[in-house]
Design a protein around this motif. Structure first.
Motif, PDB file in Angstrom:
ATOM      1  N   LEU A  51      34.720  42.514  46.338  1.00  0.00           N
ATOM      2  CA  LEU A  51      34.646  43.977  46.401  1.00  0.00           C
ATOM      3  C   LEU A  51      35.263  44.650  45.192  1.00  0.00           C
ATOM      4  CD1 LEU A  51      35.591  44.515  50.168  1.00  0.00           C
ATOM      5  CD2 LEU A  51      33.352  44.967  49.137  1.00  0.00           C
ATOM      6  N   VAL A  52      36.341  44.066  44.671  1.00  0.00           N
ATOM      7  CA  VAL A  52      37.078  44.661  43.555  1.00  0.00           C
ATOM      8  C   VAL A  52      37.438  43.574  42.553  1.00  0.00           C
ATOM      9  CG1 VAL A  52      39.155  45.945  42.869  1.00  0.00           C
ATOM     10  CG2 VAL A  52      38.079  46.430  45.076  1.00  0.00           C
ATOM     11  N   GLY A  53      37.242  43.861  41.256  1.00  0.00           N
ATOM     12  CA  GLY A  53      37.632  42.899  40.238  1.00  0.00           C
ATOM     13  C   GLY A  53      36.789  41.635  40.281  1.00  0.00           C
ATOM     14  N   ASN A  54      37.335  40.574  39.697  1.00  0.00           N
ATOM     15  CA  ASN A  54      36.593  39.316  39.605  1.00  0.00           C
ATOM     16  C   ASN A  54      37.270  38.175  40.357  1.00  0.00           C
ATOM     17  OD1 ASN A  54      38.778  38.879  37.991  1.00  0.00           O
ATOM     18  ND2 ASN A  54      37.638  38.541  36.095  1.00  0.00           N
ATOM     19  N   GLN A  55      38.150  38.528  41.308  1.00  0.00           N
ATOM     20  CA  GLN A  55      38.768  37.501  42.135  1.00  0.00           C
ATOM     21  C   GLN A  55      39.032  38.067  43.531  1.00  0.00           C
ATOM     22  OE1 GLN A  55      42.388  36.793  39.823  1.00  0.00           O
ATOM     23  NE2 GLN A  55      43.587  37.869  41.373  1.00  0.00           N
ATOM     24  N   MET A  56      39.269  37.163  44.461  1.00  0.00           N
ATOM     25  CA  MET A  56      39.507  37.565  45.845  1.00  0.00           C
ATOM     26  C   MET A  56      40.716  38.488  45.941  1.00  0.00           C
ATOM     27  SD  MET A  56      40.209  35.127  49.187  1.00  0.00           S
ATOM     28  CE  MET A  56      41.791  34.486  48.592  1.00  0.00           C
ATOM     29  N   SER A  57      40.568  39.527  46.745  1.00  0.00           N
ATOM     30  CA  SER A  57      41.678  40.445  47.003  1.00  0.00           C
ATOM     31  C   SER A  57      41.890  40.604  48.503  1.00  0.00           C
ATOM     32  CB  SER A  57      41.407  41.811  46.366  1.00  0.00           C
ATOM     33  OG  SER A  57      40.466  42.548  47.148  1.00  0.00           O
ATOM     34  N   TRP A  58      42.931  41.330  48.830  1.00  0.00           N
ATOM     35  CA  TRP A  58      43.234  41.667  50.217  1.00  0.00           C
ATOM     36  C   TRP A  58      42.036  42.334  50.888  1.00  0.00           C
ATOM     37  CZ3 TRP A  58      47.159  46.196  51.248  1.00  0.00           C
ATOM     38  CH2 TRP A  58      47.306  46.409  52.621  1.00  0.00           C
ATOM     39  N   ALA A  59      41.307  43.171  50.156  1.00  0.00           N
ATOM     40  CA  ALA A  59      40.148  43.867  50.727  1.00  0.00           C
ATOM     41  C   ALA A  59      39.083  42.887  51.205  1.00  0.00           C
ATOM     42  CB  ALA A  59      39.553  44.834  49.703  1.00  0.00           C
ATOM     43  N   ASP A  60      38.866  41.819  50.448  1.00  0.00           N
ATOM     44  CA  ASP A  60      37.868  40.813  50.831  1.00  0.00           C
ATOM     45  C   ASP A  60      38.295  40.068  52.089  1.00  0.00           C
ATOM     46  OD1 ASP A  60      36.135  41.123  48.426  1.00  0.00           O
ATOM     47  OD2 ASP A  60      37.875  40.316  47.376  1.00  0.00           O
TER      48      ASP A  60
END
Length: 229
Positions: A148-157
């Motif tokens: 969803l954001v940037g190019n790596q897994m985040s809390w949002a994902d």
């Protein structure tokens, strides 16, 4: 070396489940103490461990943290799941807040009367398919990226895949009209740390049952009926 985080909550999902998800996605092992009696809860109160007299509570890095959002923020920041700059964090926070609103409808569900459960089930499906999932479907399509954001897994994902699976438990075909989210769920479910958390025997909790509801009511002395507005 710091010890494992220790989670204090009931043996069930509730507000702690997203914390379990985020720790698991980050590859962090954790311990749990389940609240089963009123005496356990009162002991935590008497010790001053519950700042606002509420659980979840997590012991981590020498702190006794309460308030779900604060705990999740800390974990996301500590394990590089909260974006690389202020703009990314703002986007992540917006998506997380939306997903949290949807998940709140599901968290309330087991505490409702049979009549209200029927209404809430329709509400969950309606909100998911008309308000929340279309947003994430468009974000993924427009970005053309895995996350969803940037190019790596985040809390949002992590939060979104948790929400998707929760909604699918209520309505198995809810993703029919959302091909981007179908692919997203598949990708996220195959990330090694998440795949491990989804396997039988992990610390992921099953959908709440009557025993869980009664334990929560007994420990917190919640003997009133929850009603929909």
């Amino acid at each position: 070396m710091a010890g494992k985080p220790k989670l204090y909550y009931f043996d069930g999902r509730g507000k702690m489940e997203s914390i379990r998800w985020l720790l698991a996605a980050a590859g962090v092992e954790f311990e749990e103490e389940y609240l089963e009696t009123r005496e356990q809860y009162e002991k935590l109160l008497q010790e001053g461990s519950l700042l606002f007299q509420q659980v979840p509570m997590v012991e981590i890095d020498g702190m006794k943290m309460v308030q779900t959002r604060a705990i999740l923020n800390y974990i996301a920041g500590k394990y590089n799941l909260h974006g690389k700059d202020l703009k990314e964090r703002a986007l992540i926070d917006m998506y997380v807040e939306g997903t949290t609103d949807l998940m709140g409808l599901i968290t309330l569900y087991p505490f409702l009367s049979p009549e209200d459960k029927e209404k809430q089930l329709a509400n969950i499906t309606d909100r998911a398919t008309k308000r929340y999932f279309p947003v994430y479907e468009k974000v993924l399509k427009d970005r053309g990226q895995d996350f969803l954001v940037g190019n790596q897994m985040s809390w949002a994902d992590v939060h979104l895949v948790e929400a998707i699976l929760m909604v699918e438990e209520k309505s198995s075909d809810v993703l029919v009209a959302f091909p981007q989210l179908q692919a997203f769920k598949e990708r996220m479910s195959n990330i090694p740390t998440i795949k491990k958390f989804l396997e039988p025997g992990s610390q992921r909790k099953p959908p709440p049952d009557d025993k869980y509801v009664e334990t929560v009511r007994r420990v917190l002395q919640m003997y009133f009926s929850v009603k929909l507005n």
